[in-house]
Design a protein around this motif. Structure first.
Motif, PDB file in Angstrom:
ATOM      1  N   UNK A 111       0.544  -1.231   0.424  1.00 54.53           N
ATOM      2  CA  UNK A 111       0.050  -0.035  -0.255  1.00 54.53           C
ATOM      3  C   UNK A 111       0.968   1.121   0.243  1.00 54.53           C
ATOM      4  N   UNK A 112       1.896   1.493   0.587  1.00 58.68           N
ATOM      5  CA  UNK A 112       2.761   2.609   0.532  1.00 58.68           C
ATOM      6  C   UNK A 112       3.440   2.469  -0.259  1.00 58.68           C
ATOM      7  N   UNK A 113       3.400   1.617  -1.260  1.00 53.34           N
ATOM      8  CA  UNK A 113       4.016   1.680  -2.575  1.00 53.34           C
ATOM      9  C   UNK A 113       3.572   2.440  -3.513  1.00 53.34           C
ATOM     10  N   UNK A 114       2.085   1.553  -4.075  1.00 53.71           N
ATOM     11  CA  UNK A 114       0.882   1.630  -4.440  1.00 53.71           C
ATOM     12  C   UNK A 114       0.188   3.167  -4.384  1.00 53.71           C
ATOM     13  N   UNK A 115       0.540   3.747  -3.107  1.00 51.81           N
ATOM     14  CA  UNK A 115      -0.671   5.116  -3.017  1.00 51.81           C
ATOM     15  C   UNK A 115       0.410   5.483  -3.707  1.00 51.81           C
ATOM     16  N   UNK A 116       2.014   6.378  -3.859  1.00 45.22           N
ATOM     17  CA  UNK A 116       2.368   7.084  -4.163  1.00 45.22           C
ATOM     18  C   UNK A 116       2.199   7.319  -6.192  1.00 45.22           C
ATOM     19  N   UNK A 117       3.011   8.196  -6.295  1.00 41.76           N
ATOM     20  CA  UNK A 117       2.574   9.020  -8.278  1.00 41.76           C
ATOM     21  C   UNK A 117       3.401   7.968  -8.021  1.00 41.76           C
ATOM     22  N   UNK A 118       3.071   7.608  -9.722  1.00 43.08           N
ATOM     23  CA  UNK A 118       4.214   6.890 -10.747  1.00 43.08           C
ATOM     24  C   UNK A 118       5.131   7.454 -11.420  1.00 43.08           C
ATOM     25  N   UNK A 119       6.509   7.435 -11.314  1.00 40.55           N
ATOM     26  CA  UNK A 119       7.664   7.861 -11.629  1.00 40.55           C
ATOM     27  C   UNK A 119       7.287   8.128 -13.507  1.00 40.55           C
ATOM     28  N   UNK A 120       7.692   8.757 -14.416  1.00 45.02           N
ATOM     29  CA  UNK A 120       7.454   9.399 -15.391  1.00 45.02           C
ATOM     30  C   UNK A 120       9.110   8.291 -15.827  1.00 45.02           C
ATOM     31  N   UNK A 121      10.263   8.885 -15.520  1.00 41.42           N
ATOM     32  CA  UNK A 121      11.652   7.967 -15.840  1.00 41.42           C
ATOM     33  C   UNK A 121      12.100   7.725 -15.073  1.00 41.42           C
ATOM     34  N   UNK A 122      13.123   6.371 -14.640  1.00 43.18           N
ATOM     35  CA  UNK A 122      13.802   6.294 -13.588  1.00 43.18           C
ATOM     36  C   UNK A 122      15.056   5.524 -13.935  1.00 43.18           C
ATOM     37  N   UNK A 123      15.902   5.849 -13.521  1.00 45.42           N
ATOM     38  CA  UNK A 123      17.302   5.472 -14.499  1.00 45.42           C
ATOM     39  C   UNK A 123      17.745   4.871 -13.166  1.00 45.42           C
ATOM     40  N   UNK A 124      18.239   3.705 -13.426  1.00 43.91           N
ATOM     41  CA  UNK A 124      18.883   2.666 -12.629  1.00 43.91           C
ATOM     42  C   UNK A 124      20.405   2.185 -12.555  1.00 43.91           C
ATOM     43  N   UNK A 125      21.938   2.952 -11.995  1.00 46.63           N
ATOM     44  CA  UNK A 125      22.837   2.658 -12.310  1.00 46.63           C
ATOM     45  C   UNK A 125      23.858   2.245 -11.120  1.00 46.63           C
ATOM     46  N   UNK A 126      24.799   2.576 -11.222  1.00 48.00           N
ATOM     47  CA  UNK A 126      25.822   1.927 -10.731  1.00 48.00           C
ATOM     48  C   UNK A 126      25.174   0.597  -9.904  1.00 48.00           C
ATOM     49  N   UNK A 127      24.942  -0.436 -10.853  1.00 43.10           N
ATOM     50  CA  UNK A 127      24.154  -1.599 -10.449  1.00 43.10           C
ATOM     51  C   UNK A 127      25.033  -2.474  -9.632  1.00 43.10           C
ATOM     52  N   UNK A 128      24.932  -3.659  -8.980  1.00 40.90           N
ATOM     53  CA  UNK A 128      24.977  -4.763  -8.888  1.00 40.90           C
ATOM     54  C   UNK A 128      24.330  -6.054  -8.320  1.00 40.90           C
ATOM     55  N   UNK A 129      24.955  -7.263  -8.860  1.00 41.21           N
ATOM     56  CA  UNK A 129      23.631  -7.907  -9.120  1.00 41.21           C
ATOM     57  C   UNK A 129      24.436  -9.115  -7.600  1.00 41.21           C
ATOM     58  N   UNK A 130      24.111 -10.148  -6.826  1.00 42.07           N
ATOM     59  CA  UNK A 130      24.151 -11.026  -6.667  1.00 42.07           C
ATOM     60  C   UNK A 130      23.158 -12.396  -6.371  1.00 42.07           C
ATOM     61  N   UNK A 131      23.882 -13.238  -6.916  1.00 46.19           N
ATOM     62  CA  UNK A 131      23.179 -14.724  -7.600  1.00 46.19           C
ATOM     63  C   UNK A 131      23.562 -15.463  -5.925  1.00 46.19           C
ATOM     64  N   UNK A 132      23.118 -15.328  -4.462  1.00 46.72           N
ATOM     65  CA  UNK A 132      23.630 -16.463  -3.352  1.00 46.72           C
ATOM     66  C   UNK A 132      22.819 -17.649  -3.208  1.00 46.72           C
ATOM     67  N   UNK A 133      22.298 -17.845  -4.785  1.00 44.68           N
ATOM     68  CA  UNK A 133      21.201 -19.164  -4.414  1.00 44.68           C
ATOM     69  C   UNK A 133      20.251 -19.150  -5.497  1.00 44.68           C
ATOM     70  N   UNK A 134      19.772 -20.658  -6.086  1.00 41.10           N
ATOM     71  CA  UNK A 134      19.495 -20.335  -7.444  1.00 41.10           C
ATOM     72  C   UNK A 134      17.866 -20.244  -6.430  1.00 41.10           C
ATOM     73  N   UNK A 135      16.773 -19.150  -7.491  1.00 45.64           N
ATOM     74  CA  UNK A 135      16.052 -18.752  -7.106  1.00 45.64           C
ATOM     75  C   UNK A 135      16.042 -17.749  -6.345  1.00 45.64           C
ATOM     76  N   UNK A 136      17.418 -17.288  -5.984  1.00 52.47           N
ATOM     77  CA  UNK A 136      17.494 -15.995  -5.202  1.00 52.47           C
ATOM     78  C   UNK A 136      17.912 -14.484  -6.211  1.00 52.47           C
ATOM     79  N   UNK A 137      17.981 -13.792  -5.698  1.00 55.20           N
ATOM     80  CA  UNK A 137      18.833 -12.701  -6.738  1.00 55.20           C
ATOM     81  C   UNK A 137      18.827 -11.237  -5.766  1.00 55.20           C
ATOM     82  N   UNK A 138      20.173 -10.615  -5.039  1.00 55.59           N
ATOM     83  CA  UNK A 138      20.137  -9.039  -4.870  1.00 55.59           C
ATOM     84  C   UNK A 138      21.013  -8.457  -4.973  1.00 55.59           C
ATOM     85  N   UNK A 139      20.111  -7.502  -5.645  1.00 51.85           N
ATOM     86  CA  UNK A 139      20.689  -6.585  -6.338  1.00 51.85           C
ATOM     87  C   UNK A 139      20.698  -4.921  -5.192  1.00 51.85           C
TER      88      UNK A 139
END
Length: 119
Positions: free
Chosen positions: A47-75
């Motif tokens: 509810x906290x996130x659905x009640x906020x206005x949607x962003x028109x643009x979002x730039x995701x940078x300085x990305x990092x990804x970990x896959x510590x276990x099959x079926x689990x991703x941490x970013x």
């Protein structure tokens, strides 16, 4: 989930609406957001996130990804989000995404820390 699909999945949570959150966020999610009460769980988090206005643009940078276990991703990443006519938003974020079944993924954890360059 390959990296391109992963980042498209995460970016959609910034730029698409409430139905997208309900589809992609787990009912048992834990979120830390930069506003009271700060720690949210389950339906209160959704509810906290659905009640906020949607962003028109979002730039995701300085990305990092970990896959510590099959079926689990941490970013981790930096986001700069904007909408026409309003102030921007910048934060450092983490999300944990788990696979429920083939090609079905849900966010089980999300955290945002306001960035000093918050727009």
């Amino acid at each position: 989930m390959d990296d391109e699909r992963l980042w498209n999945f995460e970016q959609s949570l910034w730029t698409e609406g409430a139905d997208n959150y309900r589809e992609k966020v787990d009912p048992e999610v834990v979120m830390i957001l930069p506003r009271p009460p700060f720690a949210f769980h389950g339906s209160a988090a959704i509810e906290a996130v659905t009640s906020t206005p949607v962003w028109e643009r979002a730039e995701l940078t300085e990305r990092t990804v970990s896959r510590p276990h099959e079926g689990l991703i941490v970013i981790g990443y930096h986001v700069r989000a904007e909408r026409d006519g309003g102030p921007g938003y910048a934060a450092w974020c983490t999300s944990t995404i788990r696979r429920l079944e083939h090609e079905v993924w849900r966010v089980v954890q999300h955290q945002q820390t306001l960035a000093l360059d918050h727009g």
